[in-house]
Motif scaffolding. Structure first.
Motif, mmCIF file in Angstrom:
data_model
loop_
_atom_site.group_PDB
_atom_site.id
_atom_site.type_symbol
_atom_site.label_atom_id
_atom_site.label_comp_id
_atom_site.label_asym_id
_atom_site.label_seq_id
_atom_site.Cartn_x
_atom_site.Cartn_y
_atom_site.Cartn_z
ATOM 1 N N ASN A 257 -1.940 13.240 -8.976
ATOM 2 C CA ASN A 257 -1.869 12.520 -10.250
ATOM 3 C C ASN A 257 -1.182 11.164 -10.124
ATOM 4 O OD1 ASN A 257 -3.117 14.718 -11.467
ATOM 5 N ND2 ASN A 257 -1.159 15.746 -11.808
ATOM 6 N N SER A 258 -0.897 10.745 -8.905
ATOM 7 C CA SER A 258 -0.175 9.484 -8.692
ATOM 8 C C SER A 258 -1.135 8.297 -8.739
ATOM 9 C CB SER A 258 0.536 9.563 -7.333
ATOM 10 O OG SER A 258 0.975 8.286 -6.933
ATOM 11 N N GLY A 259 -0.806 7.313 -9.577
ATOM 12 C CA GLY A 259 -1.638 6.114 -9.694
ATOM 13 C C GLY A 259 -1.116 4.976 -8.844
ATOM 14 N N ASP A 260 -1.781 3.801 -8.952
ATOM 15 C CA ASP A 260 -1.333 2.599 -8.251
ATOM 16 C C ASP A 260 -1.376 2.759 -6.734
ATOM 17 O OD1 ASP A 260 -0.850 0.307 -9.590
ATOM 18 O OD2 ASP A 260 1.316 0.535 -9.720
ATOM 19 N N GLU A 261 -2.289 3.621 -6.232
ATOM 20 C CA GLU A 261 -2.289 3.942 -4.803
ATOM 21 C C GLU A 261 -3.054 2.908 -3.973
ATOM 22 O OE1 GLU A 261 -0.897 6.454 -3.212
ATOM 23 O OE2 GLU A 261 -0.088 7.559 -4.918
ATOM 24 N N TYR A 262 -4.251 2.561 -4.476
ATOM 25 C CA TYR A 262 -5.164 1.653 -3.774
ATOM 26 C C TYR A 262 -5.641 2.175 -2.420
ATOM 27 C CZ TYR A 262 -3.607 -0.580 -7.810
ATOM 28 O OH TYR A 262 -3.291 -0.778 -9.125
ATOM 29 N N GLU A 263 -5.565 3.509 -2.255
ATOM 30 C CA GLU A 263 -6.374 4.149 -1.225
ATOM 31 C C GLU A 263 -7.751 4.359 -1.852
ATOM 32 O OE1 GLU A 263 -5.662 4.672 1.872
ATOM 33 O OE2 GLU A 263 -3.504 4.329 1.860
ATOM 34 N N LEU A 264 -8.727 4.746 -1.029
ATOM 35 C CA LEU A 264 -10.070 4.980 -1.542
ATOM 36 C C LEU A 264 -10.377 6.473 -1.551
ATOM 37 C CD1 LEU A 264 -11.986 2.146 0.346
ATOM 38 C CD2 LEU A 264 -11.163 2.128 -2.011
ATOM 39 N N CYS A 265 -11.162 6.886 -2.538
ATOM 40 C CA CYS A 265 -11.734 8.224 -2.568
ATOM 41 C C CYS A 265 -13.239 8.011 -2.452
ATOM 42 C CB CYS A 265 -11.373 8.893 -3.889
ATOM 43 S SG CYS A 265 -12.340 10.389 -4.219
ATOM 44 N N PHE A 266 -13.883 8.685 -1.477
ATOM 45 C CA PHE A 266 -15.333 8.490 -1.322
ATOM 46 C C PHE A 266 -16.000 9.778 -0.890
ATOM 47 C CE2 PHE A 266 -15.268 8.124 3.341
ATOM 48 C CZ PHE A 266 -13.956 7.753 3.573
ATOM 49 N N THR A 267 -17.305 9.806 -1.096
ATOM 50 C CA THR A 267 -18.065 11.010 -0.762
ATOM 51 C C THR A 267 -19.085 10.669 0.322
ATOM 52 O OG1 THR A 267 -19.623 10.544 -2.552
ATOM 53 C CG2 THR A 267 -17.791 11.988 -3.065
ATOM 54 N N VAL A 268 -19.330 11.647 1.207
ATOM 55 C CA VAL A 268 -20.235 11.432 2.348
ATOM 56 C C VAL A 268 -21.122 12.662 2.509
ATOM 57 C CG1 VAL A 268 -20.335 10.974 4.842
ATOM 58 C CG2 VAL A 268 -18.420 10.084 3.514
ATOM 59 N N SER A 269 -22.403 12.419 2.693
ATOM 60 C CA SER A 269 -23.321 13.532 2.945
ATOM 61 C C SER A 269 -22.949 14.197 4.272
ATOM 62 C CB SER A 269 -24.753 12.998 3.019
ATOM 63 O OG SER A 269 -25.540 13.856 3.812
ATOM 64 N N PRO A 270 -23.056 15.546 4.339
ATOM 65 C CA PRO A 270 -22.741 16.227 5.608
ATOM 66 C C PRO A 270 -23.578 15.697 6.775
ATOM 67 C CG PRO A 270 -23.461 17.806 3.909
ATOM 68 C CD PRO A 270 -23.436 16.458 3.267
ATOM 69 N N LEU A 271 -24.756 15.139 6.477
ATOM 70 C CA LEU A 271 -25.619 14.607 7.544
ATOM 71 C C LEU A 271 -24.993 13.391 8.237
ATOM 72 C CD1 LEU A 271 -29.029 14.689 5.633
ATOM 73 C CD2 LEU A 271 -28.183 16.319 7.341
ATOM 74 N N ASN A 272 -24.127 12.661 7.483
ATOM 75 C CA ASN A 272 -23.551 11.416 8.018
ATOM 76 C C ASN A 272 -22.122 11.551 8.519
ATOM 77 O OD1 ASN A 272 -25.805 9.885 7.402
ATOM 78 N ND2 ASN A 272 -25.120 9.513 5.296
#
Ligand code: ADP
Ligand code: MG
Length: 319
Positions: A257-272
Motif C-alpha cells: 500500500n506504499s505510494g510514491d515508489e516509482y518502481e514499475l509493475c508490469f505483466t509478461v506472457s509466460p511465453l516471453n
C-alpha cells in the motif's frame, strides 16, 4: 506574474540550463516550442502536478523538489515504455526568492541532464507554491505499453523493493527510526530514480505496465480494471525494503500500500518470460515475479499461511 523580474528570472534560471538539443527547433522564448519527432516513432505525453505540502514539504531543499517533480514525470514515460525527451514547466511561486529559485533550477538541471531531457518552455505565475510538468517522450510506433492489455496467465512483476518512501514519511511524523535508516529512506523519498533502464524490455515483452505512484495494490488494480482481469499476488514474493521488518508489524501489507515508489509493475506472457529475464540479467537488473493475472475479477492474495484472501486495493487518493 507581471513584474519585470519574470523575464529575467526565466532567462537566468530556466533558459540558461537548457543545453543543446538537435531535435528542438524552438525552445524557451517564443510563443510555443517546436520539436521534431523522429520518423517511425509515436509521441507520448503526460503531465503531473506537485502541490506544496501535498506532494512535497515546503521545507524541503528546492533541489530535491525539482528533482522529484522531473522524476515522477519521467516515471510515467518509463511506464509507457517511452523515452523522455521534452519538458514544459508551469511554475507557481509565492514570491521571487532567488536563493530558492537557484536551488530549484540546479535540481531541475541535474534531473534533466541525467536523461538528456530538454526544457522547452513553461509558464511562471504568482500564487501558492506548485508546479505542473508536461513531459513528452517517444516510442517506436505502436509499441507504447498500455494498462489495458494484461491477459489471464500473464506473470506480474515488480521492478524493486517497496515501502521505503512511506516508511520515510512515517519517520518524519512520529515513528522513531534509527538515524542511518532514516537517511537511507529519505534518499528514496526525495531522490526517486525512475526505471528508464526497463524501457526497451517493456517495449518488447510487457503486455501491460504502470508506475507505482499510488501504491502497488491500487496501481495493480488500475491495470486489472483497464484490462478487465483480476490478479492473485503471493505475499511472500513481494519484495520489501530491508528496514520494513524492523518497524512494521505487517511488512508485506505495508509495502503493497506504499505510494510514491516509482518502481514499475508490469505483466509478461509466460511465453516471453525466460527471454526477458535472461536479457535483463545481462544488464544486472533484477525484477520480482509476485503473482499472476487471472480471469476472475478482483485482487486476491496468498498470505504467508498459504490461504487465499481478498486484497483490498489501498493507496493514496486525493478525494
Ligand atoms: P506567454 O506570454 O506566451 O505566456 P511567457 O512570458 O509566459 O510567454 O513565457 C515566455 C517564454 O518563457 C515562453 O517561451 C515560455 O515557454 C517560457 N517559460 C515561461 N516560464 C517558464 C518556466 N518556468 N520554465 C521554462 N520556460 C518558461
Ligand atoms: Mg505565459
Amino acid at each position: 506574474m507581471v513584474n519585470m523580474n519574470e523575464f529575467a528570472l526565466i532567462d537566468q534560471y530556466f533558459k540558461s540550463i537548457v543545453g543543446v538539443h538537435e531535435d528542438v527547433h524552438l525552445g524557451i522564448g517564443d510563443d510555443a516550442a517546436c520539436v521534431s519527432v523522429p520518423a517511425g516513432y509515436d509521441l507520448v505525453i503526460s503531465c503531473d502536478t506537485l502541490v506544496s505540502d501535498v506532494h512535497f514539504l515546503s521545507s524541503w531543499d528546492a533541489f530535491d523538489i525539482a528533482w522529484k517533480a522531473v522524476m515522477v514525470n519521467v516515471s510515467d514515460m518509463a511506464a509507457m515504455g517511452a523515452t523522455p525527451k521534452w519538458l514544459l514547466l508551469a511554475l507557481t511561486l509565492p514570491d521571487v526568492d532567488e536563493p530558492w529559485i537557484k536551488r530549484f533550477s540546479q535540481g531541475l538541471q541535474a534531473a534533466l541532464a541525467k536523461y538528456g531531457i530538454a526544457l522547452i518552455g513553461g509558464d511562471t505565475t504568482r500564487g501558492p507554491l506548485s508546479m505542473t510538468l508536461t513531459i513528452h517522450g517517444i516510442v517506436p510506433k505502436g509499441k507504447a505499453v498500455k494498462r489495458s492489455n494484461a491477459k489471464p496467465g500473464d506473470r506480474i512483476y515488480v521492478s524493486g523493493p517497496l515501502g521505503a518512501p512511506t516508511l520515510a514519511l512515517e519517520g518524519l511524523n512520529d515513528l522513531a527510526l534509527e538515524t542511518s535508516i532514516q537517511e537511507e529512506l529519505m534518499e528514496k523519498l526525495l531522490r526517486p530514480i525512475p526505471r528508464v533502464d526497463l524501457i526497451p524490455f517493456l517495449q518488447d515483452y510487457a503486455s501491460a505496465a504502470i508506475d507505482i505512484s499510488d501504491g502497488f495494490s491500487a496501481d495493480l488494480n488500475h491495470v486489472c480494471t483497464a484490462s478487465q482481469v483480476g490478479a492473485l499476488i503471493d505475499l511472500k514474493a513481494v519484495p520489501i525494503h530491508h528496514a520494513l521488518p524492523h518497524y512494521c508489524p505487517n511488512p508485506a501489507e505495508f509495502a503493497l500500500n506504499s505510494g510514491d515508489e516509482y518502481e514499475l509493475c508490469f505483466t509478461v506472457s509466460p511465453l516471453n518470460e525466460d527471454q526477458m529475464l535472461r536479457q535483463i540479467a545481462v544488464l544486472g537488473i533484477q525484477c520480482y515475479a509476485v503473482g499472476f493475472i487471472e480471469k476472475k475479477l478482483g485482487l486476491r492474495a496468498r498470505d504467508t499461511d498459504g490461504q487465499i484472501v481478498p486484497l483490498n486495493p489501498k493507496g493514496y487518493r486525493h478525494f
